[in-house]
Motif scaffolding. Structure first.
Motif: not given
Length: 489
Positions: A207, A211-212, A372, A375-376, A378, A403-404, A407
């Motif tokens: 992570g 990520t973004p 994105p 992402e919160k 994740a 989540f990856s 991104s």
């Protein structure tokens, strides 16, 4: 011209303009020659490592050895594949130095990928090694949620990335990384420090780079080895080495389109990475295009890199499209159009990708306008016990993996004027990800004119997911010409 593109379990035909340019890795431009004596070259490399002592000087009776090998996503299963050639030689060297066979462990570096099944591991290692070490429990998958076999090394100093790694590897007297130097959208190449930074760590370590904040930087597209992501791989790997008090013993093979060895380099990761990249560049960064392309066309099967359902799971569909953008951005015009065939039928393969359906649902609500935005969620989903148990005990991907991939998936939206999915059986899944849908390639191409004009330069990639991709570049001398043309316009 008529071309066929991957589609589900079969192919879909497209009638494209005769001016379409076609690129097939290993065919349009030939790969460098493969090694004539793979076993001999691999042995020579292992016996003469660069930047570290030979195995014979590193181990003795009582030494513990961990041999870390990549999962089924990379490297091939042919009889002379890199894993099947290099691992027996390394074991032979360990035993000759006095190591007892019971003190050798082979660890599949699956990272957050699903664990590899017994049959898959046999296919990776071959019958001889499998039958020798599997019955005694000396072949295992890495488990990034097994805290009894993880060690928290705190934060590396350069980027403050969390480093949590496999305890067996950390405590081994000799830690061997069997890697593959093959073009990869994440940091340019697989192998080297990328192997340990992603394959034997925890989701919190991964992570720090998947990520973004890392993947949406300007240095990530087009693909290169000079990105922040690659620098983080190196920093994490070097922090591991500093805390272990020893270097990884890396044995990386440069591979061609068909997973065959072009060269083998063994030694310290920081020293063999640039050497292997120099050779791999000749195969991977193909200077071929004489113009920039407005439209890129390819097809997507149901099953490829990550497994069955990758080409129908909407998040992974968009991630795979983004990967092609990352690889080929150098030959694409600004804001190009992508046209891709996919069944897109709502088959998430929940058993293999258990968290993906919930993550997809999150994107449909709570003011989630771009990928994105979710992402919160994740950390919460990455700690959801139901998904962790499926990863640990039921061959499912870890929840953070979704989540990856998101991104990466957003990159297609960042860089494209429009993305068309053709042949979708349930097109709402594609539209819910921000993609457009048409029944055929021809209909999508007709609609694309409103984004890129009437004079289209089209790039077709008929085997985009059947072969190991390259990173297409402008032919020598054409980058400057393209810049001048753009200035004149």
């Amino acid at each position: 011209m008529k071309l066929s593109f991957e589609y589900g379990q079969g192919m879909m035909e497209a009638n494209l303009p005769d001016s379409t340019d076609i690129f097939i890795p290993g065919e349009t431009v030939a790969d460098p020659p493969v090694l004539k004596d793979i076993v001999g070259a691999t042995r020579q490399s292992i016996l003469n490592p660069i930047g570290v002592e030979p195995i014979s000087r590193q181990v003795h009776r009582g030494s513990k050895v961990a041999i870390i090998f990549p999962d089924r996503v990379k490297g091939g299963t042919q009889p002379d594949s890199h894993r099947k050639v290099s691992i027996p030689i390394i074991i032979e060297e360990c035993l000759a130095a006095g190591v007892e066979e019971k003190d050798i462990t082979l660890i599949c570096s699956n990272g957050l990928h699903r664990k590899n099944t017994k049959e898959e591991i046999r296919s990776l290692l071959g019958d001889t090694i499998f039958d020798r070490f599997w019955p005694t429990g000396q072949i295992v998958n890495h488990d990034s949620e097994d805290w009894s076999n993880l060690v928290d090394l705190g934060y590396e100093e350069t980027y403050h990335a969390r480093v949590i790694m496999n305890r067996q590897v950390f405590e081994a007297d000799l830690a061997v990384l069997i890697g593959h130097t093959l073009g990869n959208p994440y940091g340019g190449y697989s192998g080297g420090y990328k192997h340990c930074a992603t394959g034997i760590t925890h989701w919190q370590s991964i992570g720090s780079h998947h990520t973004p904040a890392v993947m949406h930087r300007a240095d990530f597209v087009p693909v290169s080895t000079n990105s922040l992501m690659r620098s983080k791989f190196d920093a994490i790997g070097q922090h591991m080495e500093a805390r272990m008090g020893k270097k990884f013993f890396c044995c990386d093979a440069v591979l061609d389109t068909y997973q065959r060895q072009i060269a083998v380099f063994t030694g310290a990761a920081d020293q063999i990475q640039p050497l292997s990249w120099q050779v791999a560049d000749r195969r991977t960064y193909v200077h071929w295009a004489k113009k920039k392309y407005d439209v890129m066309v390819f097809g997507m099967p149901q099953a490829f890199h990550y497994g069955n359902g990758m080409g129908t799971n909407p998040i992974l569909i968009m991630q795979a499209i983004s990967a092609q953008i990352i690889r080929h951005k150098r030959v694409l015009s600004d804001n190009p159009v992508v046209i891709c065939s996919s069944l897109c039928n709502g088959y998430f393969h929940d058993e293999e990708f258990p968290a993906y359906r919930e993550v997809f649902g999150l994107f449909q609500k709570d003011y989630s306008n771009i990928l994105p935005d979710i992402e919160k969620h994740a950390e919460l989903l990455s700690r959801k016990q139901e998904y962790i148990d499926k990863y640990r005990f039921d061959y499912g991907y870890h929840p953070f993996h979704a989540f990856s991939m998101i991104s990466c998936a957003h990159i297609a939206e960042q860089h494209c004027a429009a993305i068309y999915i053709v042949g979708a059986q349930e097109p709402g899944y594609a539209r819910a990800m921000g993609m457009k849908t048409r029944a055929t390639f021809e209909e999508a191409l007709a609609d694309a004119h409103k984004y890129v004009g009437n004079s289209l330069n089209i790039l077709a990639l008929p085997k985009a997911f059947k072969t190991a991709s390259v990173h297409l570049c402008m032919a020598d001398g054409y980058d400057q010409e393209a810049a001048q043309t753009a200035a004149w316009r």
